[in-house]
Each structure stands twice: as C-alpha cells, then as structure tokens.
Design an enzyme around this catalytic site. Structure first.
Site: not given
Length: 351
Positions: A40, A122, A191, A227
C-alpha cells in the site's frame, strides 16, 4: 550504501522464510492458501507490517519504492526502506521501467529482504506516463527482459514476483503470464481488475480462474488480489479460482487481523500498532493518525469521537487521548494485545 534499517543481518533463504516455498506448500501444511499482506502506498511501513504478522499473515510487502530515486539518492533510501531482523518473510516492491535500475536496486536490497516484486498494477497516471506500474502489462517485452535479467544474474538466491492487472481481453493476460514464466518469474500476483476498473467494481474472479486454468506453467504459483476483506473472502476466492495464495490490501488497512478470523479489527491490533510505531519511530504523524482512524472506524467507534481523533495535532496528544478514552496497555502489561472489544474507560460511555 545507506539504508534505514534496525541493524538487520543479511538474509539467506530457508524453508521458513522462502516466499516461494511458503506459497507452494501452505495448502498442505496449513490447509489454506498462503496469506499475503499486499503493498500500500505509504501505509505498508514497518510498524504496520509487524502488526499484520501477529495475525496469521505469511508474507508481507513494503510500499512500492521507485527504483530511479532509490538507487541515486541516499535520502530516498533512508525514507523508503526500514526493516529489522523480525521483518520476514518480506517482499520489497519496486516501481521500475528499465533493466539497469532494476539490477542496481536488486543488488542494494536483496540482502535485507526475502524477495522483490515488480509493480505492474499501479494505475496512477503519473506512474503510467513514465512506463511504471500498470503500463508494464502493455509492454510485456520490457517486463520479461527485466525479470530475465534478475533471474539470470541471481538465480534462486533472489525470489522475483510480478503483480499485474488483467487486460480487457484476459487471453492477453494469459499470454503475459506464460511469457513471464518463461523469463523465470517465481510467482505471479493477479489483481482482478483492468487498469481503468474502479475499486468500487467487484473484482473479476472469473478472469483469475481463467488465467489459472489456461497458463502453460501450472507449477508457477498464482496469487489472487482484490476484494479480500474477511477470512471467509480468502477461502471463497481461493476455492473458486484455485490459486495458491490470496493477497489482501484495503481489508488489512482497516483490520490487520482479518486473516486470523476477526471480522472486525480487535483492540489488540491497536495496541500492537501503537507499540511498534513507538518502537521503530520514523512514521509520519499523519500516517499514524490515519491508521488508527481506519482501525477504530472498523471497530465501530462513534463518528464524533473519530472526528475528535482527527483534530489531534501530534503524537503526544494522540497517545494522551487514547489513554483518556481507553485502557491502552503497553507491552509488558498483563493482557497486552489480547483484548478484542474497545476497552473504554469507566468515565466514557460505550457508544
């Protein structure tokens, strides 16, 4: 070389700290997928990483570090990478767009971590314009060249991962994964959103499942990202996609204990985080404040008290506020880090 480290010793991969071994074997040793705390921006600092480790997290990532700054600027190294001997297994994530910077970055950090992850996910425009982050999934030749250069030089002494997003046509993602496997990548994290998909849109588990089923190199582990907010989410994602590991990011920011089965953040995580933040230092006050805000909000703290928290201007006053509002134990106190519900002081009504 100058790194901001708490006197770590150079690391050697063993079964205990080898992320590839952990990802491949967790289903046999623990009857669950590998659990991973993803990177993060700003928030995956040492204090937070160590907090997550106390709650059944197998592998933890640093925030993305820009290679071009890190390899050229000692101040950037001091600010971007802090670690210690207990900070393991650790993956250092790098934002990079060329082979020389990646090789130099790897040379500088690999003795102090257990693997390096190339950020190919990103979506921030500034990074994409520079060919970093999710831009790399559309420049597979360069990405594979970077992977091959590191693996050709370091072989199994450096574990290398790529964290990618999916393409509009998931078959393109399968091809990219196959090319990365041929280049020597140790595992791939997917992702399940495209570069333009908003986080409010549900993650595409069907795409991750399709990739897992159609990759040529079935022996290369795949990790699913997106999620995962509860332990049930972790098991559901793993069961549906048949991946080897599940990465949580936003879910852990609110609840560092989610992989340990807590549906909301336990008070013990607050005590641990405050302890590590004070022990290691160097965490900007705004980050300390926001971490506590997200955890306390997840626990159901009243909005007026959350507003009061955000109006505090410095660390000393913040600790005083926590002591006034709650029973905040320190390391060494009986029951430290073991309380689940918010322990309000007797003078403060429970909201």
């Amino acid at each position: 070389m100058s790194l901001s480290v708490q006197l770590p010793t150079a690391k050697k991969l063993t079964k205990k700290n080898d992320p590839l071994h952990i990802i491949k074997t967790r289903s046999q040793t623990h009857c669950r997928p590998a659990t991973i705390a993803g990177p993060m921006v700003r928030y995956s600092k040492l204090a937070f990483r160590q907090t997550c480790r106390q709650y059944d997290v197998d592998i933890v990532y640093t925030p993305m570090i820009l290679a071009r700054e890190f390899v050229r600027n000692g101040h950037a190294r001091m600010a971007d990478f802090t670690t210690c001997d207990e900070d393991s297994p650790l993956i250092v994530q790098v934002g990079v767009n060329n082979v020389p910077d990646l090789l130099k970055f790897t040379e500088m950090v690999y003795p102090y971590c257990d693997g390096i992850g190339i950020n190919c996910g990103c979506p921030i425009r500034e990074q994409v314009r520079e060919g970093i982050g999710s831009a790399l999934i559309y420049n597979g030749e360069l990405l594979c060249d970077m992977v091959k250069a590191v693996k050709d030089k370091y072989r199994d002494s450096v574990r290398l991962e790529t964290k990618i997003r999916i393409h509009d046509d998931v078959k393109d993602t399968v091809k990219l994964c196959d090319d990365l496997c041929e280049a020597g990548v140790d595992w791939i994290t997917v992702h399940g959103r495209t570069r333009t998909t908003r986080s409010s849109v549900p993650v595409n588990l069907d795409a991750i499942k399709f990739i897992r089923e159609n990759m040529k190199y079935q022996d290369v582990p795949l990790v699913a990202n997106g999620d995962c907010f509860t332990l049930n989410d972790c098991y559901r994602i793993s069961e549906y996609t048949k991946v080897d590991g599940v990465m949580a990011v936003r879910g852990l920011l609110c609840n560092p204990a989610l992989f340990d089965g807590y549906d909301k953040c336990p008070w013990g995580a607050v005590e641990l985080f405050v302890h590590y933040a004070m022990q290691f230092g160097g965490l900007p006050y705004q980050l300390l404040q926001h971490h506590l805000y997200t955890m306390l909000e997840n626990m159901g703290l009243d909005k007026l008290l959350l507003k009061e928290l955000m109006e505090i201007k410095n660390t000393a006053h913040l600790i005083d506020w926590l002591d006034e509002m709650f029973v905040l134990k320190r390391k060494g106190d009986p029951g430290f880090s073991k309380v689940v519900e918010m322990p309000f002081r007797d003078s403060q009504p429970k909201i």
